[in-house]
Design a protein around this motif. Sequence first.
Motif, PDB file in Angstrom:
ATOM      1  N   ALA A 135       4.015 -22.091 -45.740  1.00 27.82           N
ATOM      2  CA  ALA A 135       3.715 -22.247 -44.846  1.00 27.82           C
ATOM      3  C   ALA A 135       4.300 -21.503 -43.513  1.00 27.82           C
ATOM      4  N   ASP A 136       5.663 -21.288 -43.843  1.00 33.21           N
ATOM      5  CA  ASP A 136       6.563 -20.633 -42.769  1.00 33.21           C
ATOM      6  C   ASP A 136       6.208 -19.069 -43.181  1.00 33.21           C
ATOM      7  N   GLU A 137       6.090 -18.941 -44.367  1.00 32.05           N
ATOM      8  CA  GLU A 137       5.858 -17.537 -44.868  1.00 32.05           C
ATOM      9  C   GLU A 137       4.710 -16.880 -44.226  1.00 32.05           C
ATOM     10  N   ARG A 138       3.629 -17.631 -44.383  1.00 32.35           N
ATOM     11  CA  ARG A 138       2.107 -17.163 -44.218  1.00 32.35           C
ATOM     12  C   ARG A 138       1.701 -17.688 -42.948  1.00 32.35           C
ATOM     13  N   ARG A 139       2.421 -18.141 -42.199  1.00 36.04           N
ATOM     14  CA  ARG A 139       1.919 -18.821 -41.025  1.00 36.04           C
ATOM     15  C   ARG A 139       0.628 -19.350 -40.897  1.00 36.04           C
ATOM     16  N   LEU A 140       0.846 -20.553 -42.004  1.00 31.75           N
ATOM     17  CA  LEU A 140      -0.397 -21.465 -41.813  1.00 31.75           C
ATOM     18  C   LEU A 140       0.114 -22.940 -41.948  1.00 31.75           C
ATOM     19  N   PRO A 141      -0.843 -23.820 -41.320  1.00 34.40           N
ATOM     20  CA  PRO A 141      -0.143 -25.200 -41.212  1.00 34.40           C
ATOM     21  C   PRO A 141       0.121 -25.869 -42.460  1.00 34.40           C
ATOM     22  N   LEU A 142       1.346 -26.647 -42.340  1.00 33.39           N
ATOM     23  CA  LEU A 142       2.077 -27.274 -43.347  1.00 33.39           C
ATOM     24  C   LEU A 142       1.187 -28.151 -43.973  1.00 33.39           C
ATOM     25  N   CYS A 143       0.101 -28.859 -43.331  1.00 34.56           N
ATOM     26  CA  CYS A 143      -0.674 -29.684 -43.772  1.00 34.56           C
ATOM     27  C   CYS A 143      -1.905 -29.612 -43.305  1.00 34.56           C
ATOM     28  N   GLN A 144      -2.924 -29.973 -43.983  1.00 31.39           N
ATOM     29  CA  GLN A 144      -4.398 -29.915 -43.477  1.00 31.39           C
ATOM     30  C   GLN A 144      -4.858 -30.592 -42.547  1.00 31.39           C
ATOM     31  N   ASP A 145      -3.954 -31.847 -42.378  1.00 29.34           N
ATOM     32  CA  ASP A 145      -4.037 -32.819 -41.055  1.00 29.34           C
ATOM     33  C   ASP A 145      -2.955 -32.529 -40.137  1.00 29.34           C
ATOM     34  N   THR A 146      -3.569 -31.671 -39.138  1.00 31.91           N
ATOM     35  CA  THR A 146      -2.509 -31.007 -38.040  1.00 31.91           C
ATOM     36  C   THR A 146      -2.454 -32.135 -37.233  1.00 31.91           C
ATOM     37  N   GLY A 147      -2.940 -33.268 -37.086  1.00 31.93           N
ATOM     38  CA  GLY A 147      -2.244 -34.404 -36.315  1.00 31.93           C
ATOM     39  C   GLY A 147      -2.860 -34.555 -35.064  1.00 31.93           C
ATOM     40  N   MET A 148      -2.465 -35.846 -34.378  1.00 30.59           N
ATOM     41  CA  MET A 148      -2.735 -35.755 -33.050  1.00 30.59           C
ATOM     42  C   MET A 148      -1.373 -35.087 -32.114  1.00 30.59           C
ATOM     43  N   ILE A 149      -1.998 -34.242 -31.117  1.00 29.14           N
ATOM     44  CA  ILE A 149      -0.910 -33.739 -30.393  1.00 29.14           C
ATOM     45  C   ILE A 149      -0.218 -34.439 -29.202  1.00 29.14           C
ATOM     46  N   HIS A 150       1.017 -34.549 -29.370  1.00 30.32           N
ATOM     47  CA  HIS A 150       1.907 -35.082 -28.382  1.00 30.32           C
ATOM     48  C   HIS A 150       2.950 -34.093 -27.787  1.00 30.32           C
ATOM     49  N   PHE A 151       2.747 -34.120 -26.258  1.00 35.11           N
ATOM     50  CA  PHE A 151       3.712 -33.260 -25.571  1.00 35.11           C
ATOM     51  C   PHE A 151       4.754 -34.283 -24.903  1.00 35.11           C
ATOM     52  N   PHE A 152       5.871 -34.092 -25.032  1.00 38.44           N
ATOM     53  CA  PHE A 152       7.315 -35.037 -24.236  1.00 38.44           C
ATOM     54  C   PHE A 152       7.572 -33.750 -23.212  1.00 38.44           C
ATOM     55  N   VAL A 153       7.622 -34.459 -21.943  1.00 39.21           N
ATOM     56  CA  VAL A 153       8.052 -33.482 -20.960  1.00 39.21           C
ATOM     57  C   VAL A 153       9.090 -34.205 -20.062  1.00 39.21           C
ATOM     58  N   THR A 154      10.481 -33.547 -20.278  1.00 31.91           N
ATOM     59  CA  THR A 154      11.606 -33.911 -19.353  1.00 31.91           C
ATOM     60  C   THR A 154      11.865 -33.023 -18.289  1.00 31.91           C
ATOM     61  N   ALA A 155      11.509 -33.312 -17.016  1.00 30.79           N
ATOM     62  CA  ALA A 155      11.617 -32.216 -15.929  1.00 30.79           C
ATOM     63  C   ALA A 155      12.018 -32.854 -14.592  1.00 30.79           C
ATOM     64  N   PRO A 156      12.445 -32.163 -13.544  1.00 29.37           N
ATOM     65  CA  PRO A 156      12.736 -32.855 -12.358  1.00 29.37           C
ATOM     66  C   PRO A 156      11.361 -32.962 -11.515  1.00 29.37           C
ATOM     67  N   PRO A 157      11.425 -33.587 -10.402  1.00 34.05           N
ATOM     68  CA  PRO A 157      10.320 -33.892  -9.832  1.00 34.05           C
ATOM     69  C   PRO A 157       9.514 -32.755  -9.139  1.00 34.05           C
ATOM     70  N   SER A 158      10.227 -31.722  -8.968  1.00 29.17           N
ATOM     71  CA  SER A 158       9.514 -30.399  -8.627  1.00 29.17           C
ATOM     72  C   SER A 158       8.610 -29.677  -9.555  1.00 29.17           C
ATOM     73  N   PHE A 159       8.854 -30.294 -10.831  1.00 28.97           N
ATOM     74  CA  PHE A 159       7.902 -29.494 -12.038  1.00 28.97           C
ATOM     75  C   PHE A 159       6.385 -29.541 -11.547  1.00 28.97           C
ATOM     76  N   PRO A 160       5.507 -28.463 -11.770  1.00 25.63           N
ATOM     77  CA  PRO A 160       4.298 -28.562 -11.508  1.00 25.63           C
ATOM     78  C   PRO A 160       3.208 -29.326 -12.716  1.00 25.63           C
ATOM     79  N   ARG A 161       3.406 -30.409 -12.485  1.00 30.46           N
ATOM     80  CA  ARG A 161       2.751 -31.236 -13.695  1.00 30.46           C
ATOM     81  C   ARG A 161       1.271 -30.795 -13.855  1.00 30.46           C
ATOM     82  N   LYS A 162       0.499 -30.576 -12.966  1.00 31.00           N
ATOM     83  CA  LYS A 162      -1.071 -30.135 -13.118  1.00 31.00           C
ATOM     84  C   LYS A 162      -0.957 -28.895 -13.867  1.00 31.00           C
ATOM     85  N   ALA A 163      -0.276 -28.005 -13.345  1.00 34.98           N
ATOM     86  CA  ALA A 163      -0.317 -26.771 -13.786  1.00 34.98           C
ATOM     87  C   ALA A 163       0.168 -26.685 -15.345  1.00 34.98           C
ATOM     88  N   PHE A 164       1.237 -27.207 -15.615  1.00 34.59           N
ATOM     89  CA  PHE A 164       1.391 -27.529 -16.977  1.00 34.59           C
ATOM     90  C   PHE A 164       0.472 -28.152 -17.880  1.00 34.59           C
TER      91      PHE A 164
END
Length: 286
Positions: free
Chosen positions: A54-83
């Motif tokens: 998977a690493d060598e060929r840049r292919l997904p590790l598993c056919q189920d690529t899962g549900m996508i979760h973003f964990f963001v730790t940022a100061p109050p000034s971070f542009p949330r909507k733009a992100f």
Amino acid sequence: MTDFIEPLLALLTRASTCLPEQVTCALERACREEDEGTPAKSVLSTICENIRLADERRLPLCQDTGMIHFFVTAPPSFPRKAFRKAAEEAVVEATRRGLLRQNCVESVSGRNTGNNLGYVSPVFHWEESDDEESRQAKISVMLKGGGSENMGIQYSLPDASLGAGRDLEGVRKCILDAVYRAQGKGCAPGVLGVAIGGDRAGGCEEAKAQLLRAFGERSADPQLAELETRCLKEANALGIGPMGLGGKCTLLEVFIGARTRHPASFFVTVCYNCWCLRRQSITLEF
């Protein structure tokens, strides 16, 4: 906004195709420790080869690529909507390239949105950092597979069926019961994120966040650190093994966190992840 898209696309690509080194090392070590000629040895050898390809060929590790979760730790000034907008564009492009499977299904109609965007998809977890002057944000992405997610479970203590009371011994019984229930279904060897306390929703969030911890990193609470080590040892002594076919390695890690709770409630939430613990992080300047 556009400044965020390319690094986020690269982050999603890496998460889908490249397992973190510490996870790979744990799997390789587990493979070495299994006996020759056993199903466990064969399964882990195949997993390690899959990781390499998977690493060598840049292919997904598993056919189920899962549900996508973003964990963001940022100061109050971070542009949330733009992100958020940039993250959604990166998700759409990663899906178009085949790095993410079309995993977003509307629950009522059954319609697949086709681009992994929908109500609360992807999932964003926000946390404000203490440094208000900072112009940096830490971004982690986790691709959480559906099969392992199905093995998650929440207990309400006391639980007479387990003989589990409202104490750490009761928590231990819940964790081992969750491992036993998952055998053959969660693509072992797995990784557990566990939360003690909180409300029902908060327990699930805390348990999933535990999966971001580094392998070998024990809880700062000595009692929880001891429980992590004990549960890992006892779970592996069950002999469930890789894919439930028997063997020495049933779990790669156990991480336990705790939240305050209501006096009337004592939840133990177990978030199960398969061997394919896809998580990657970057720091964004803004």
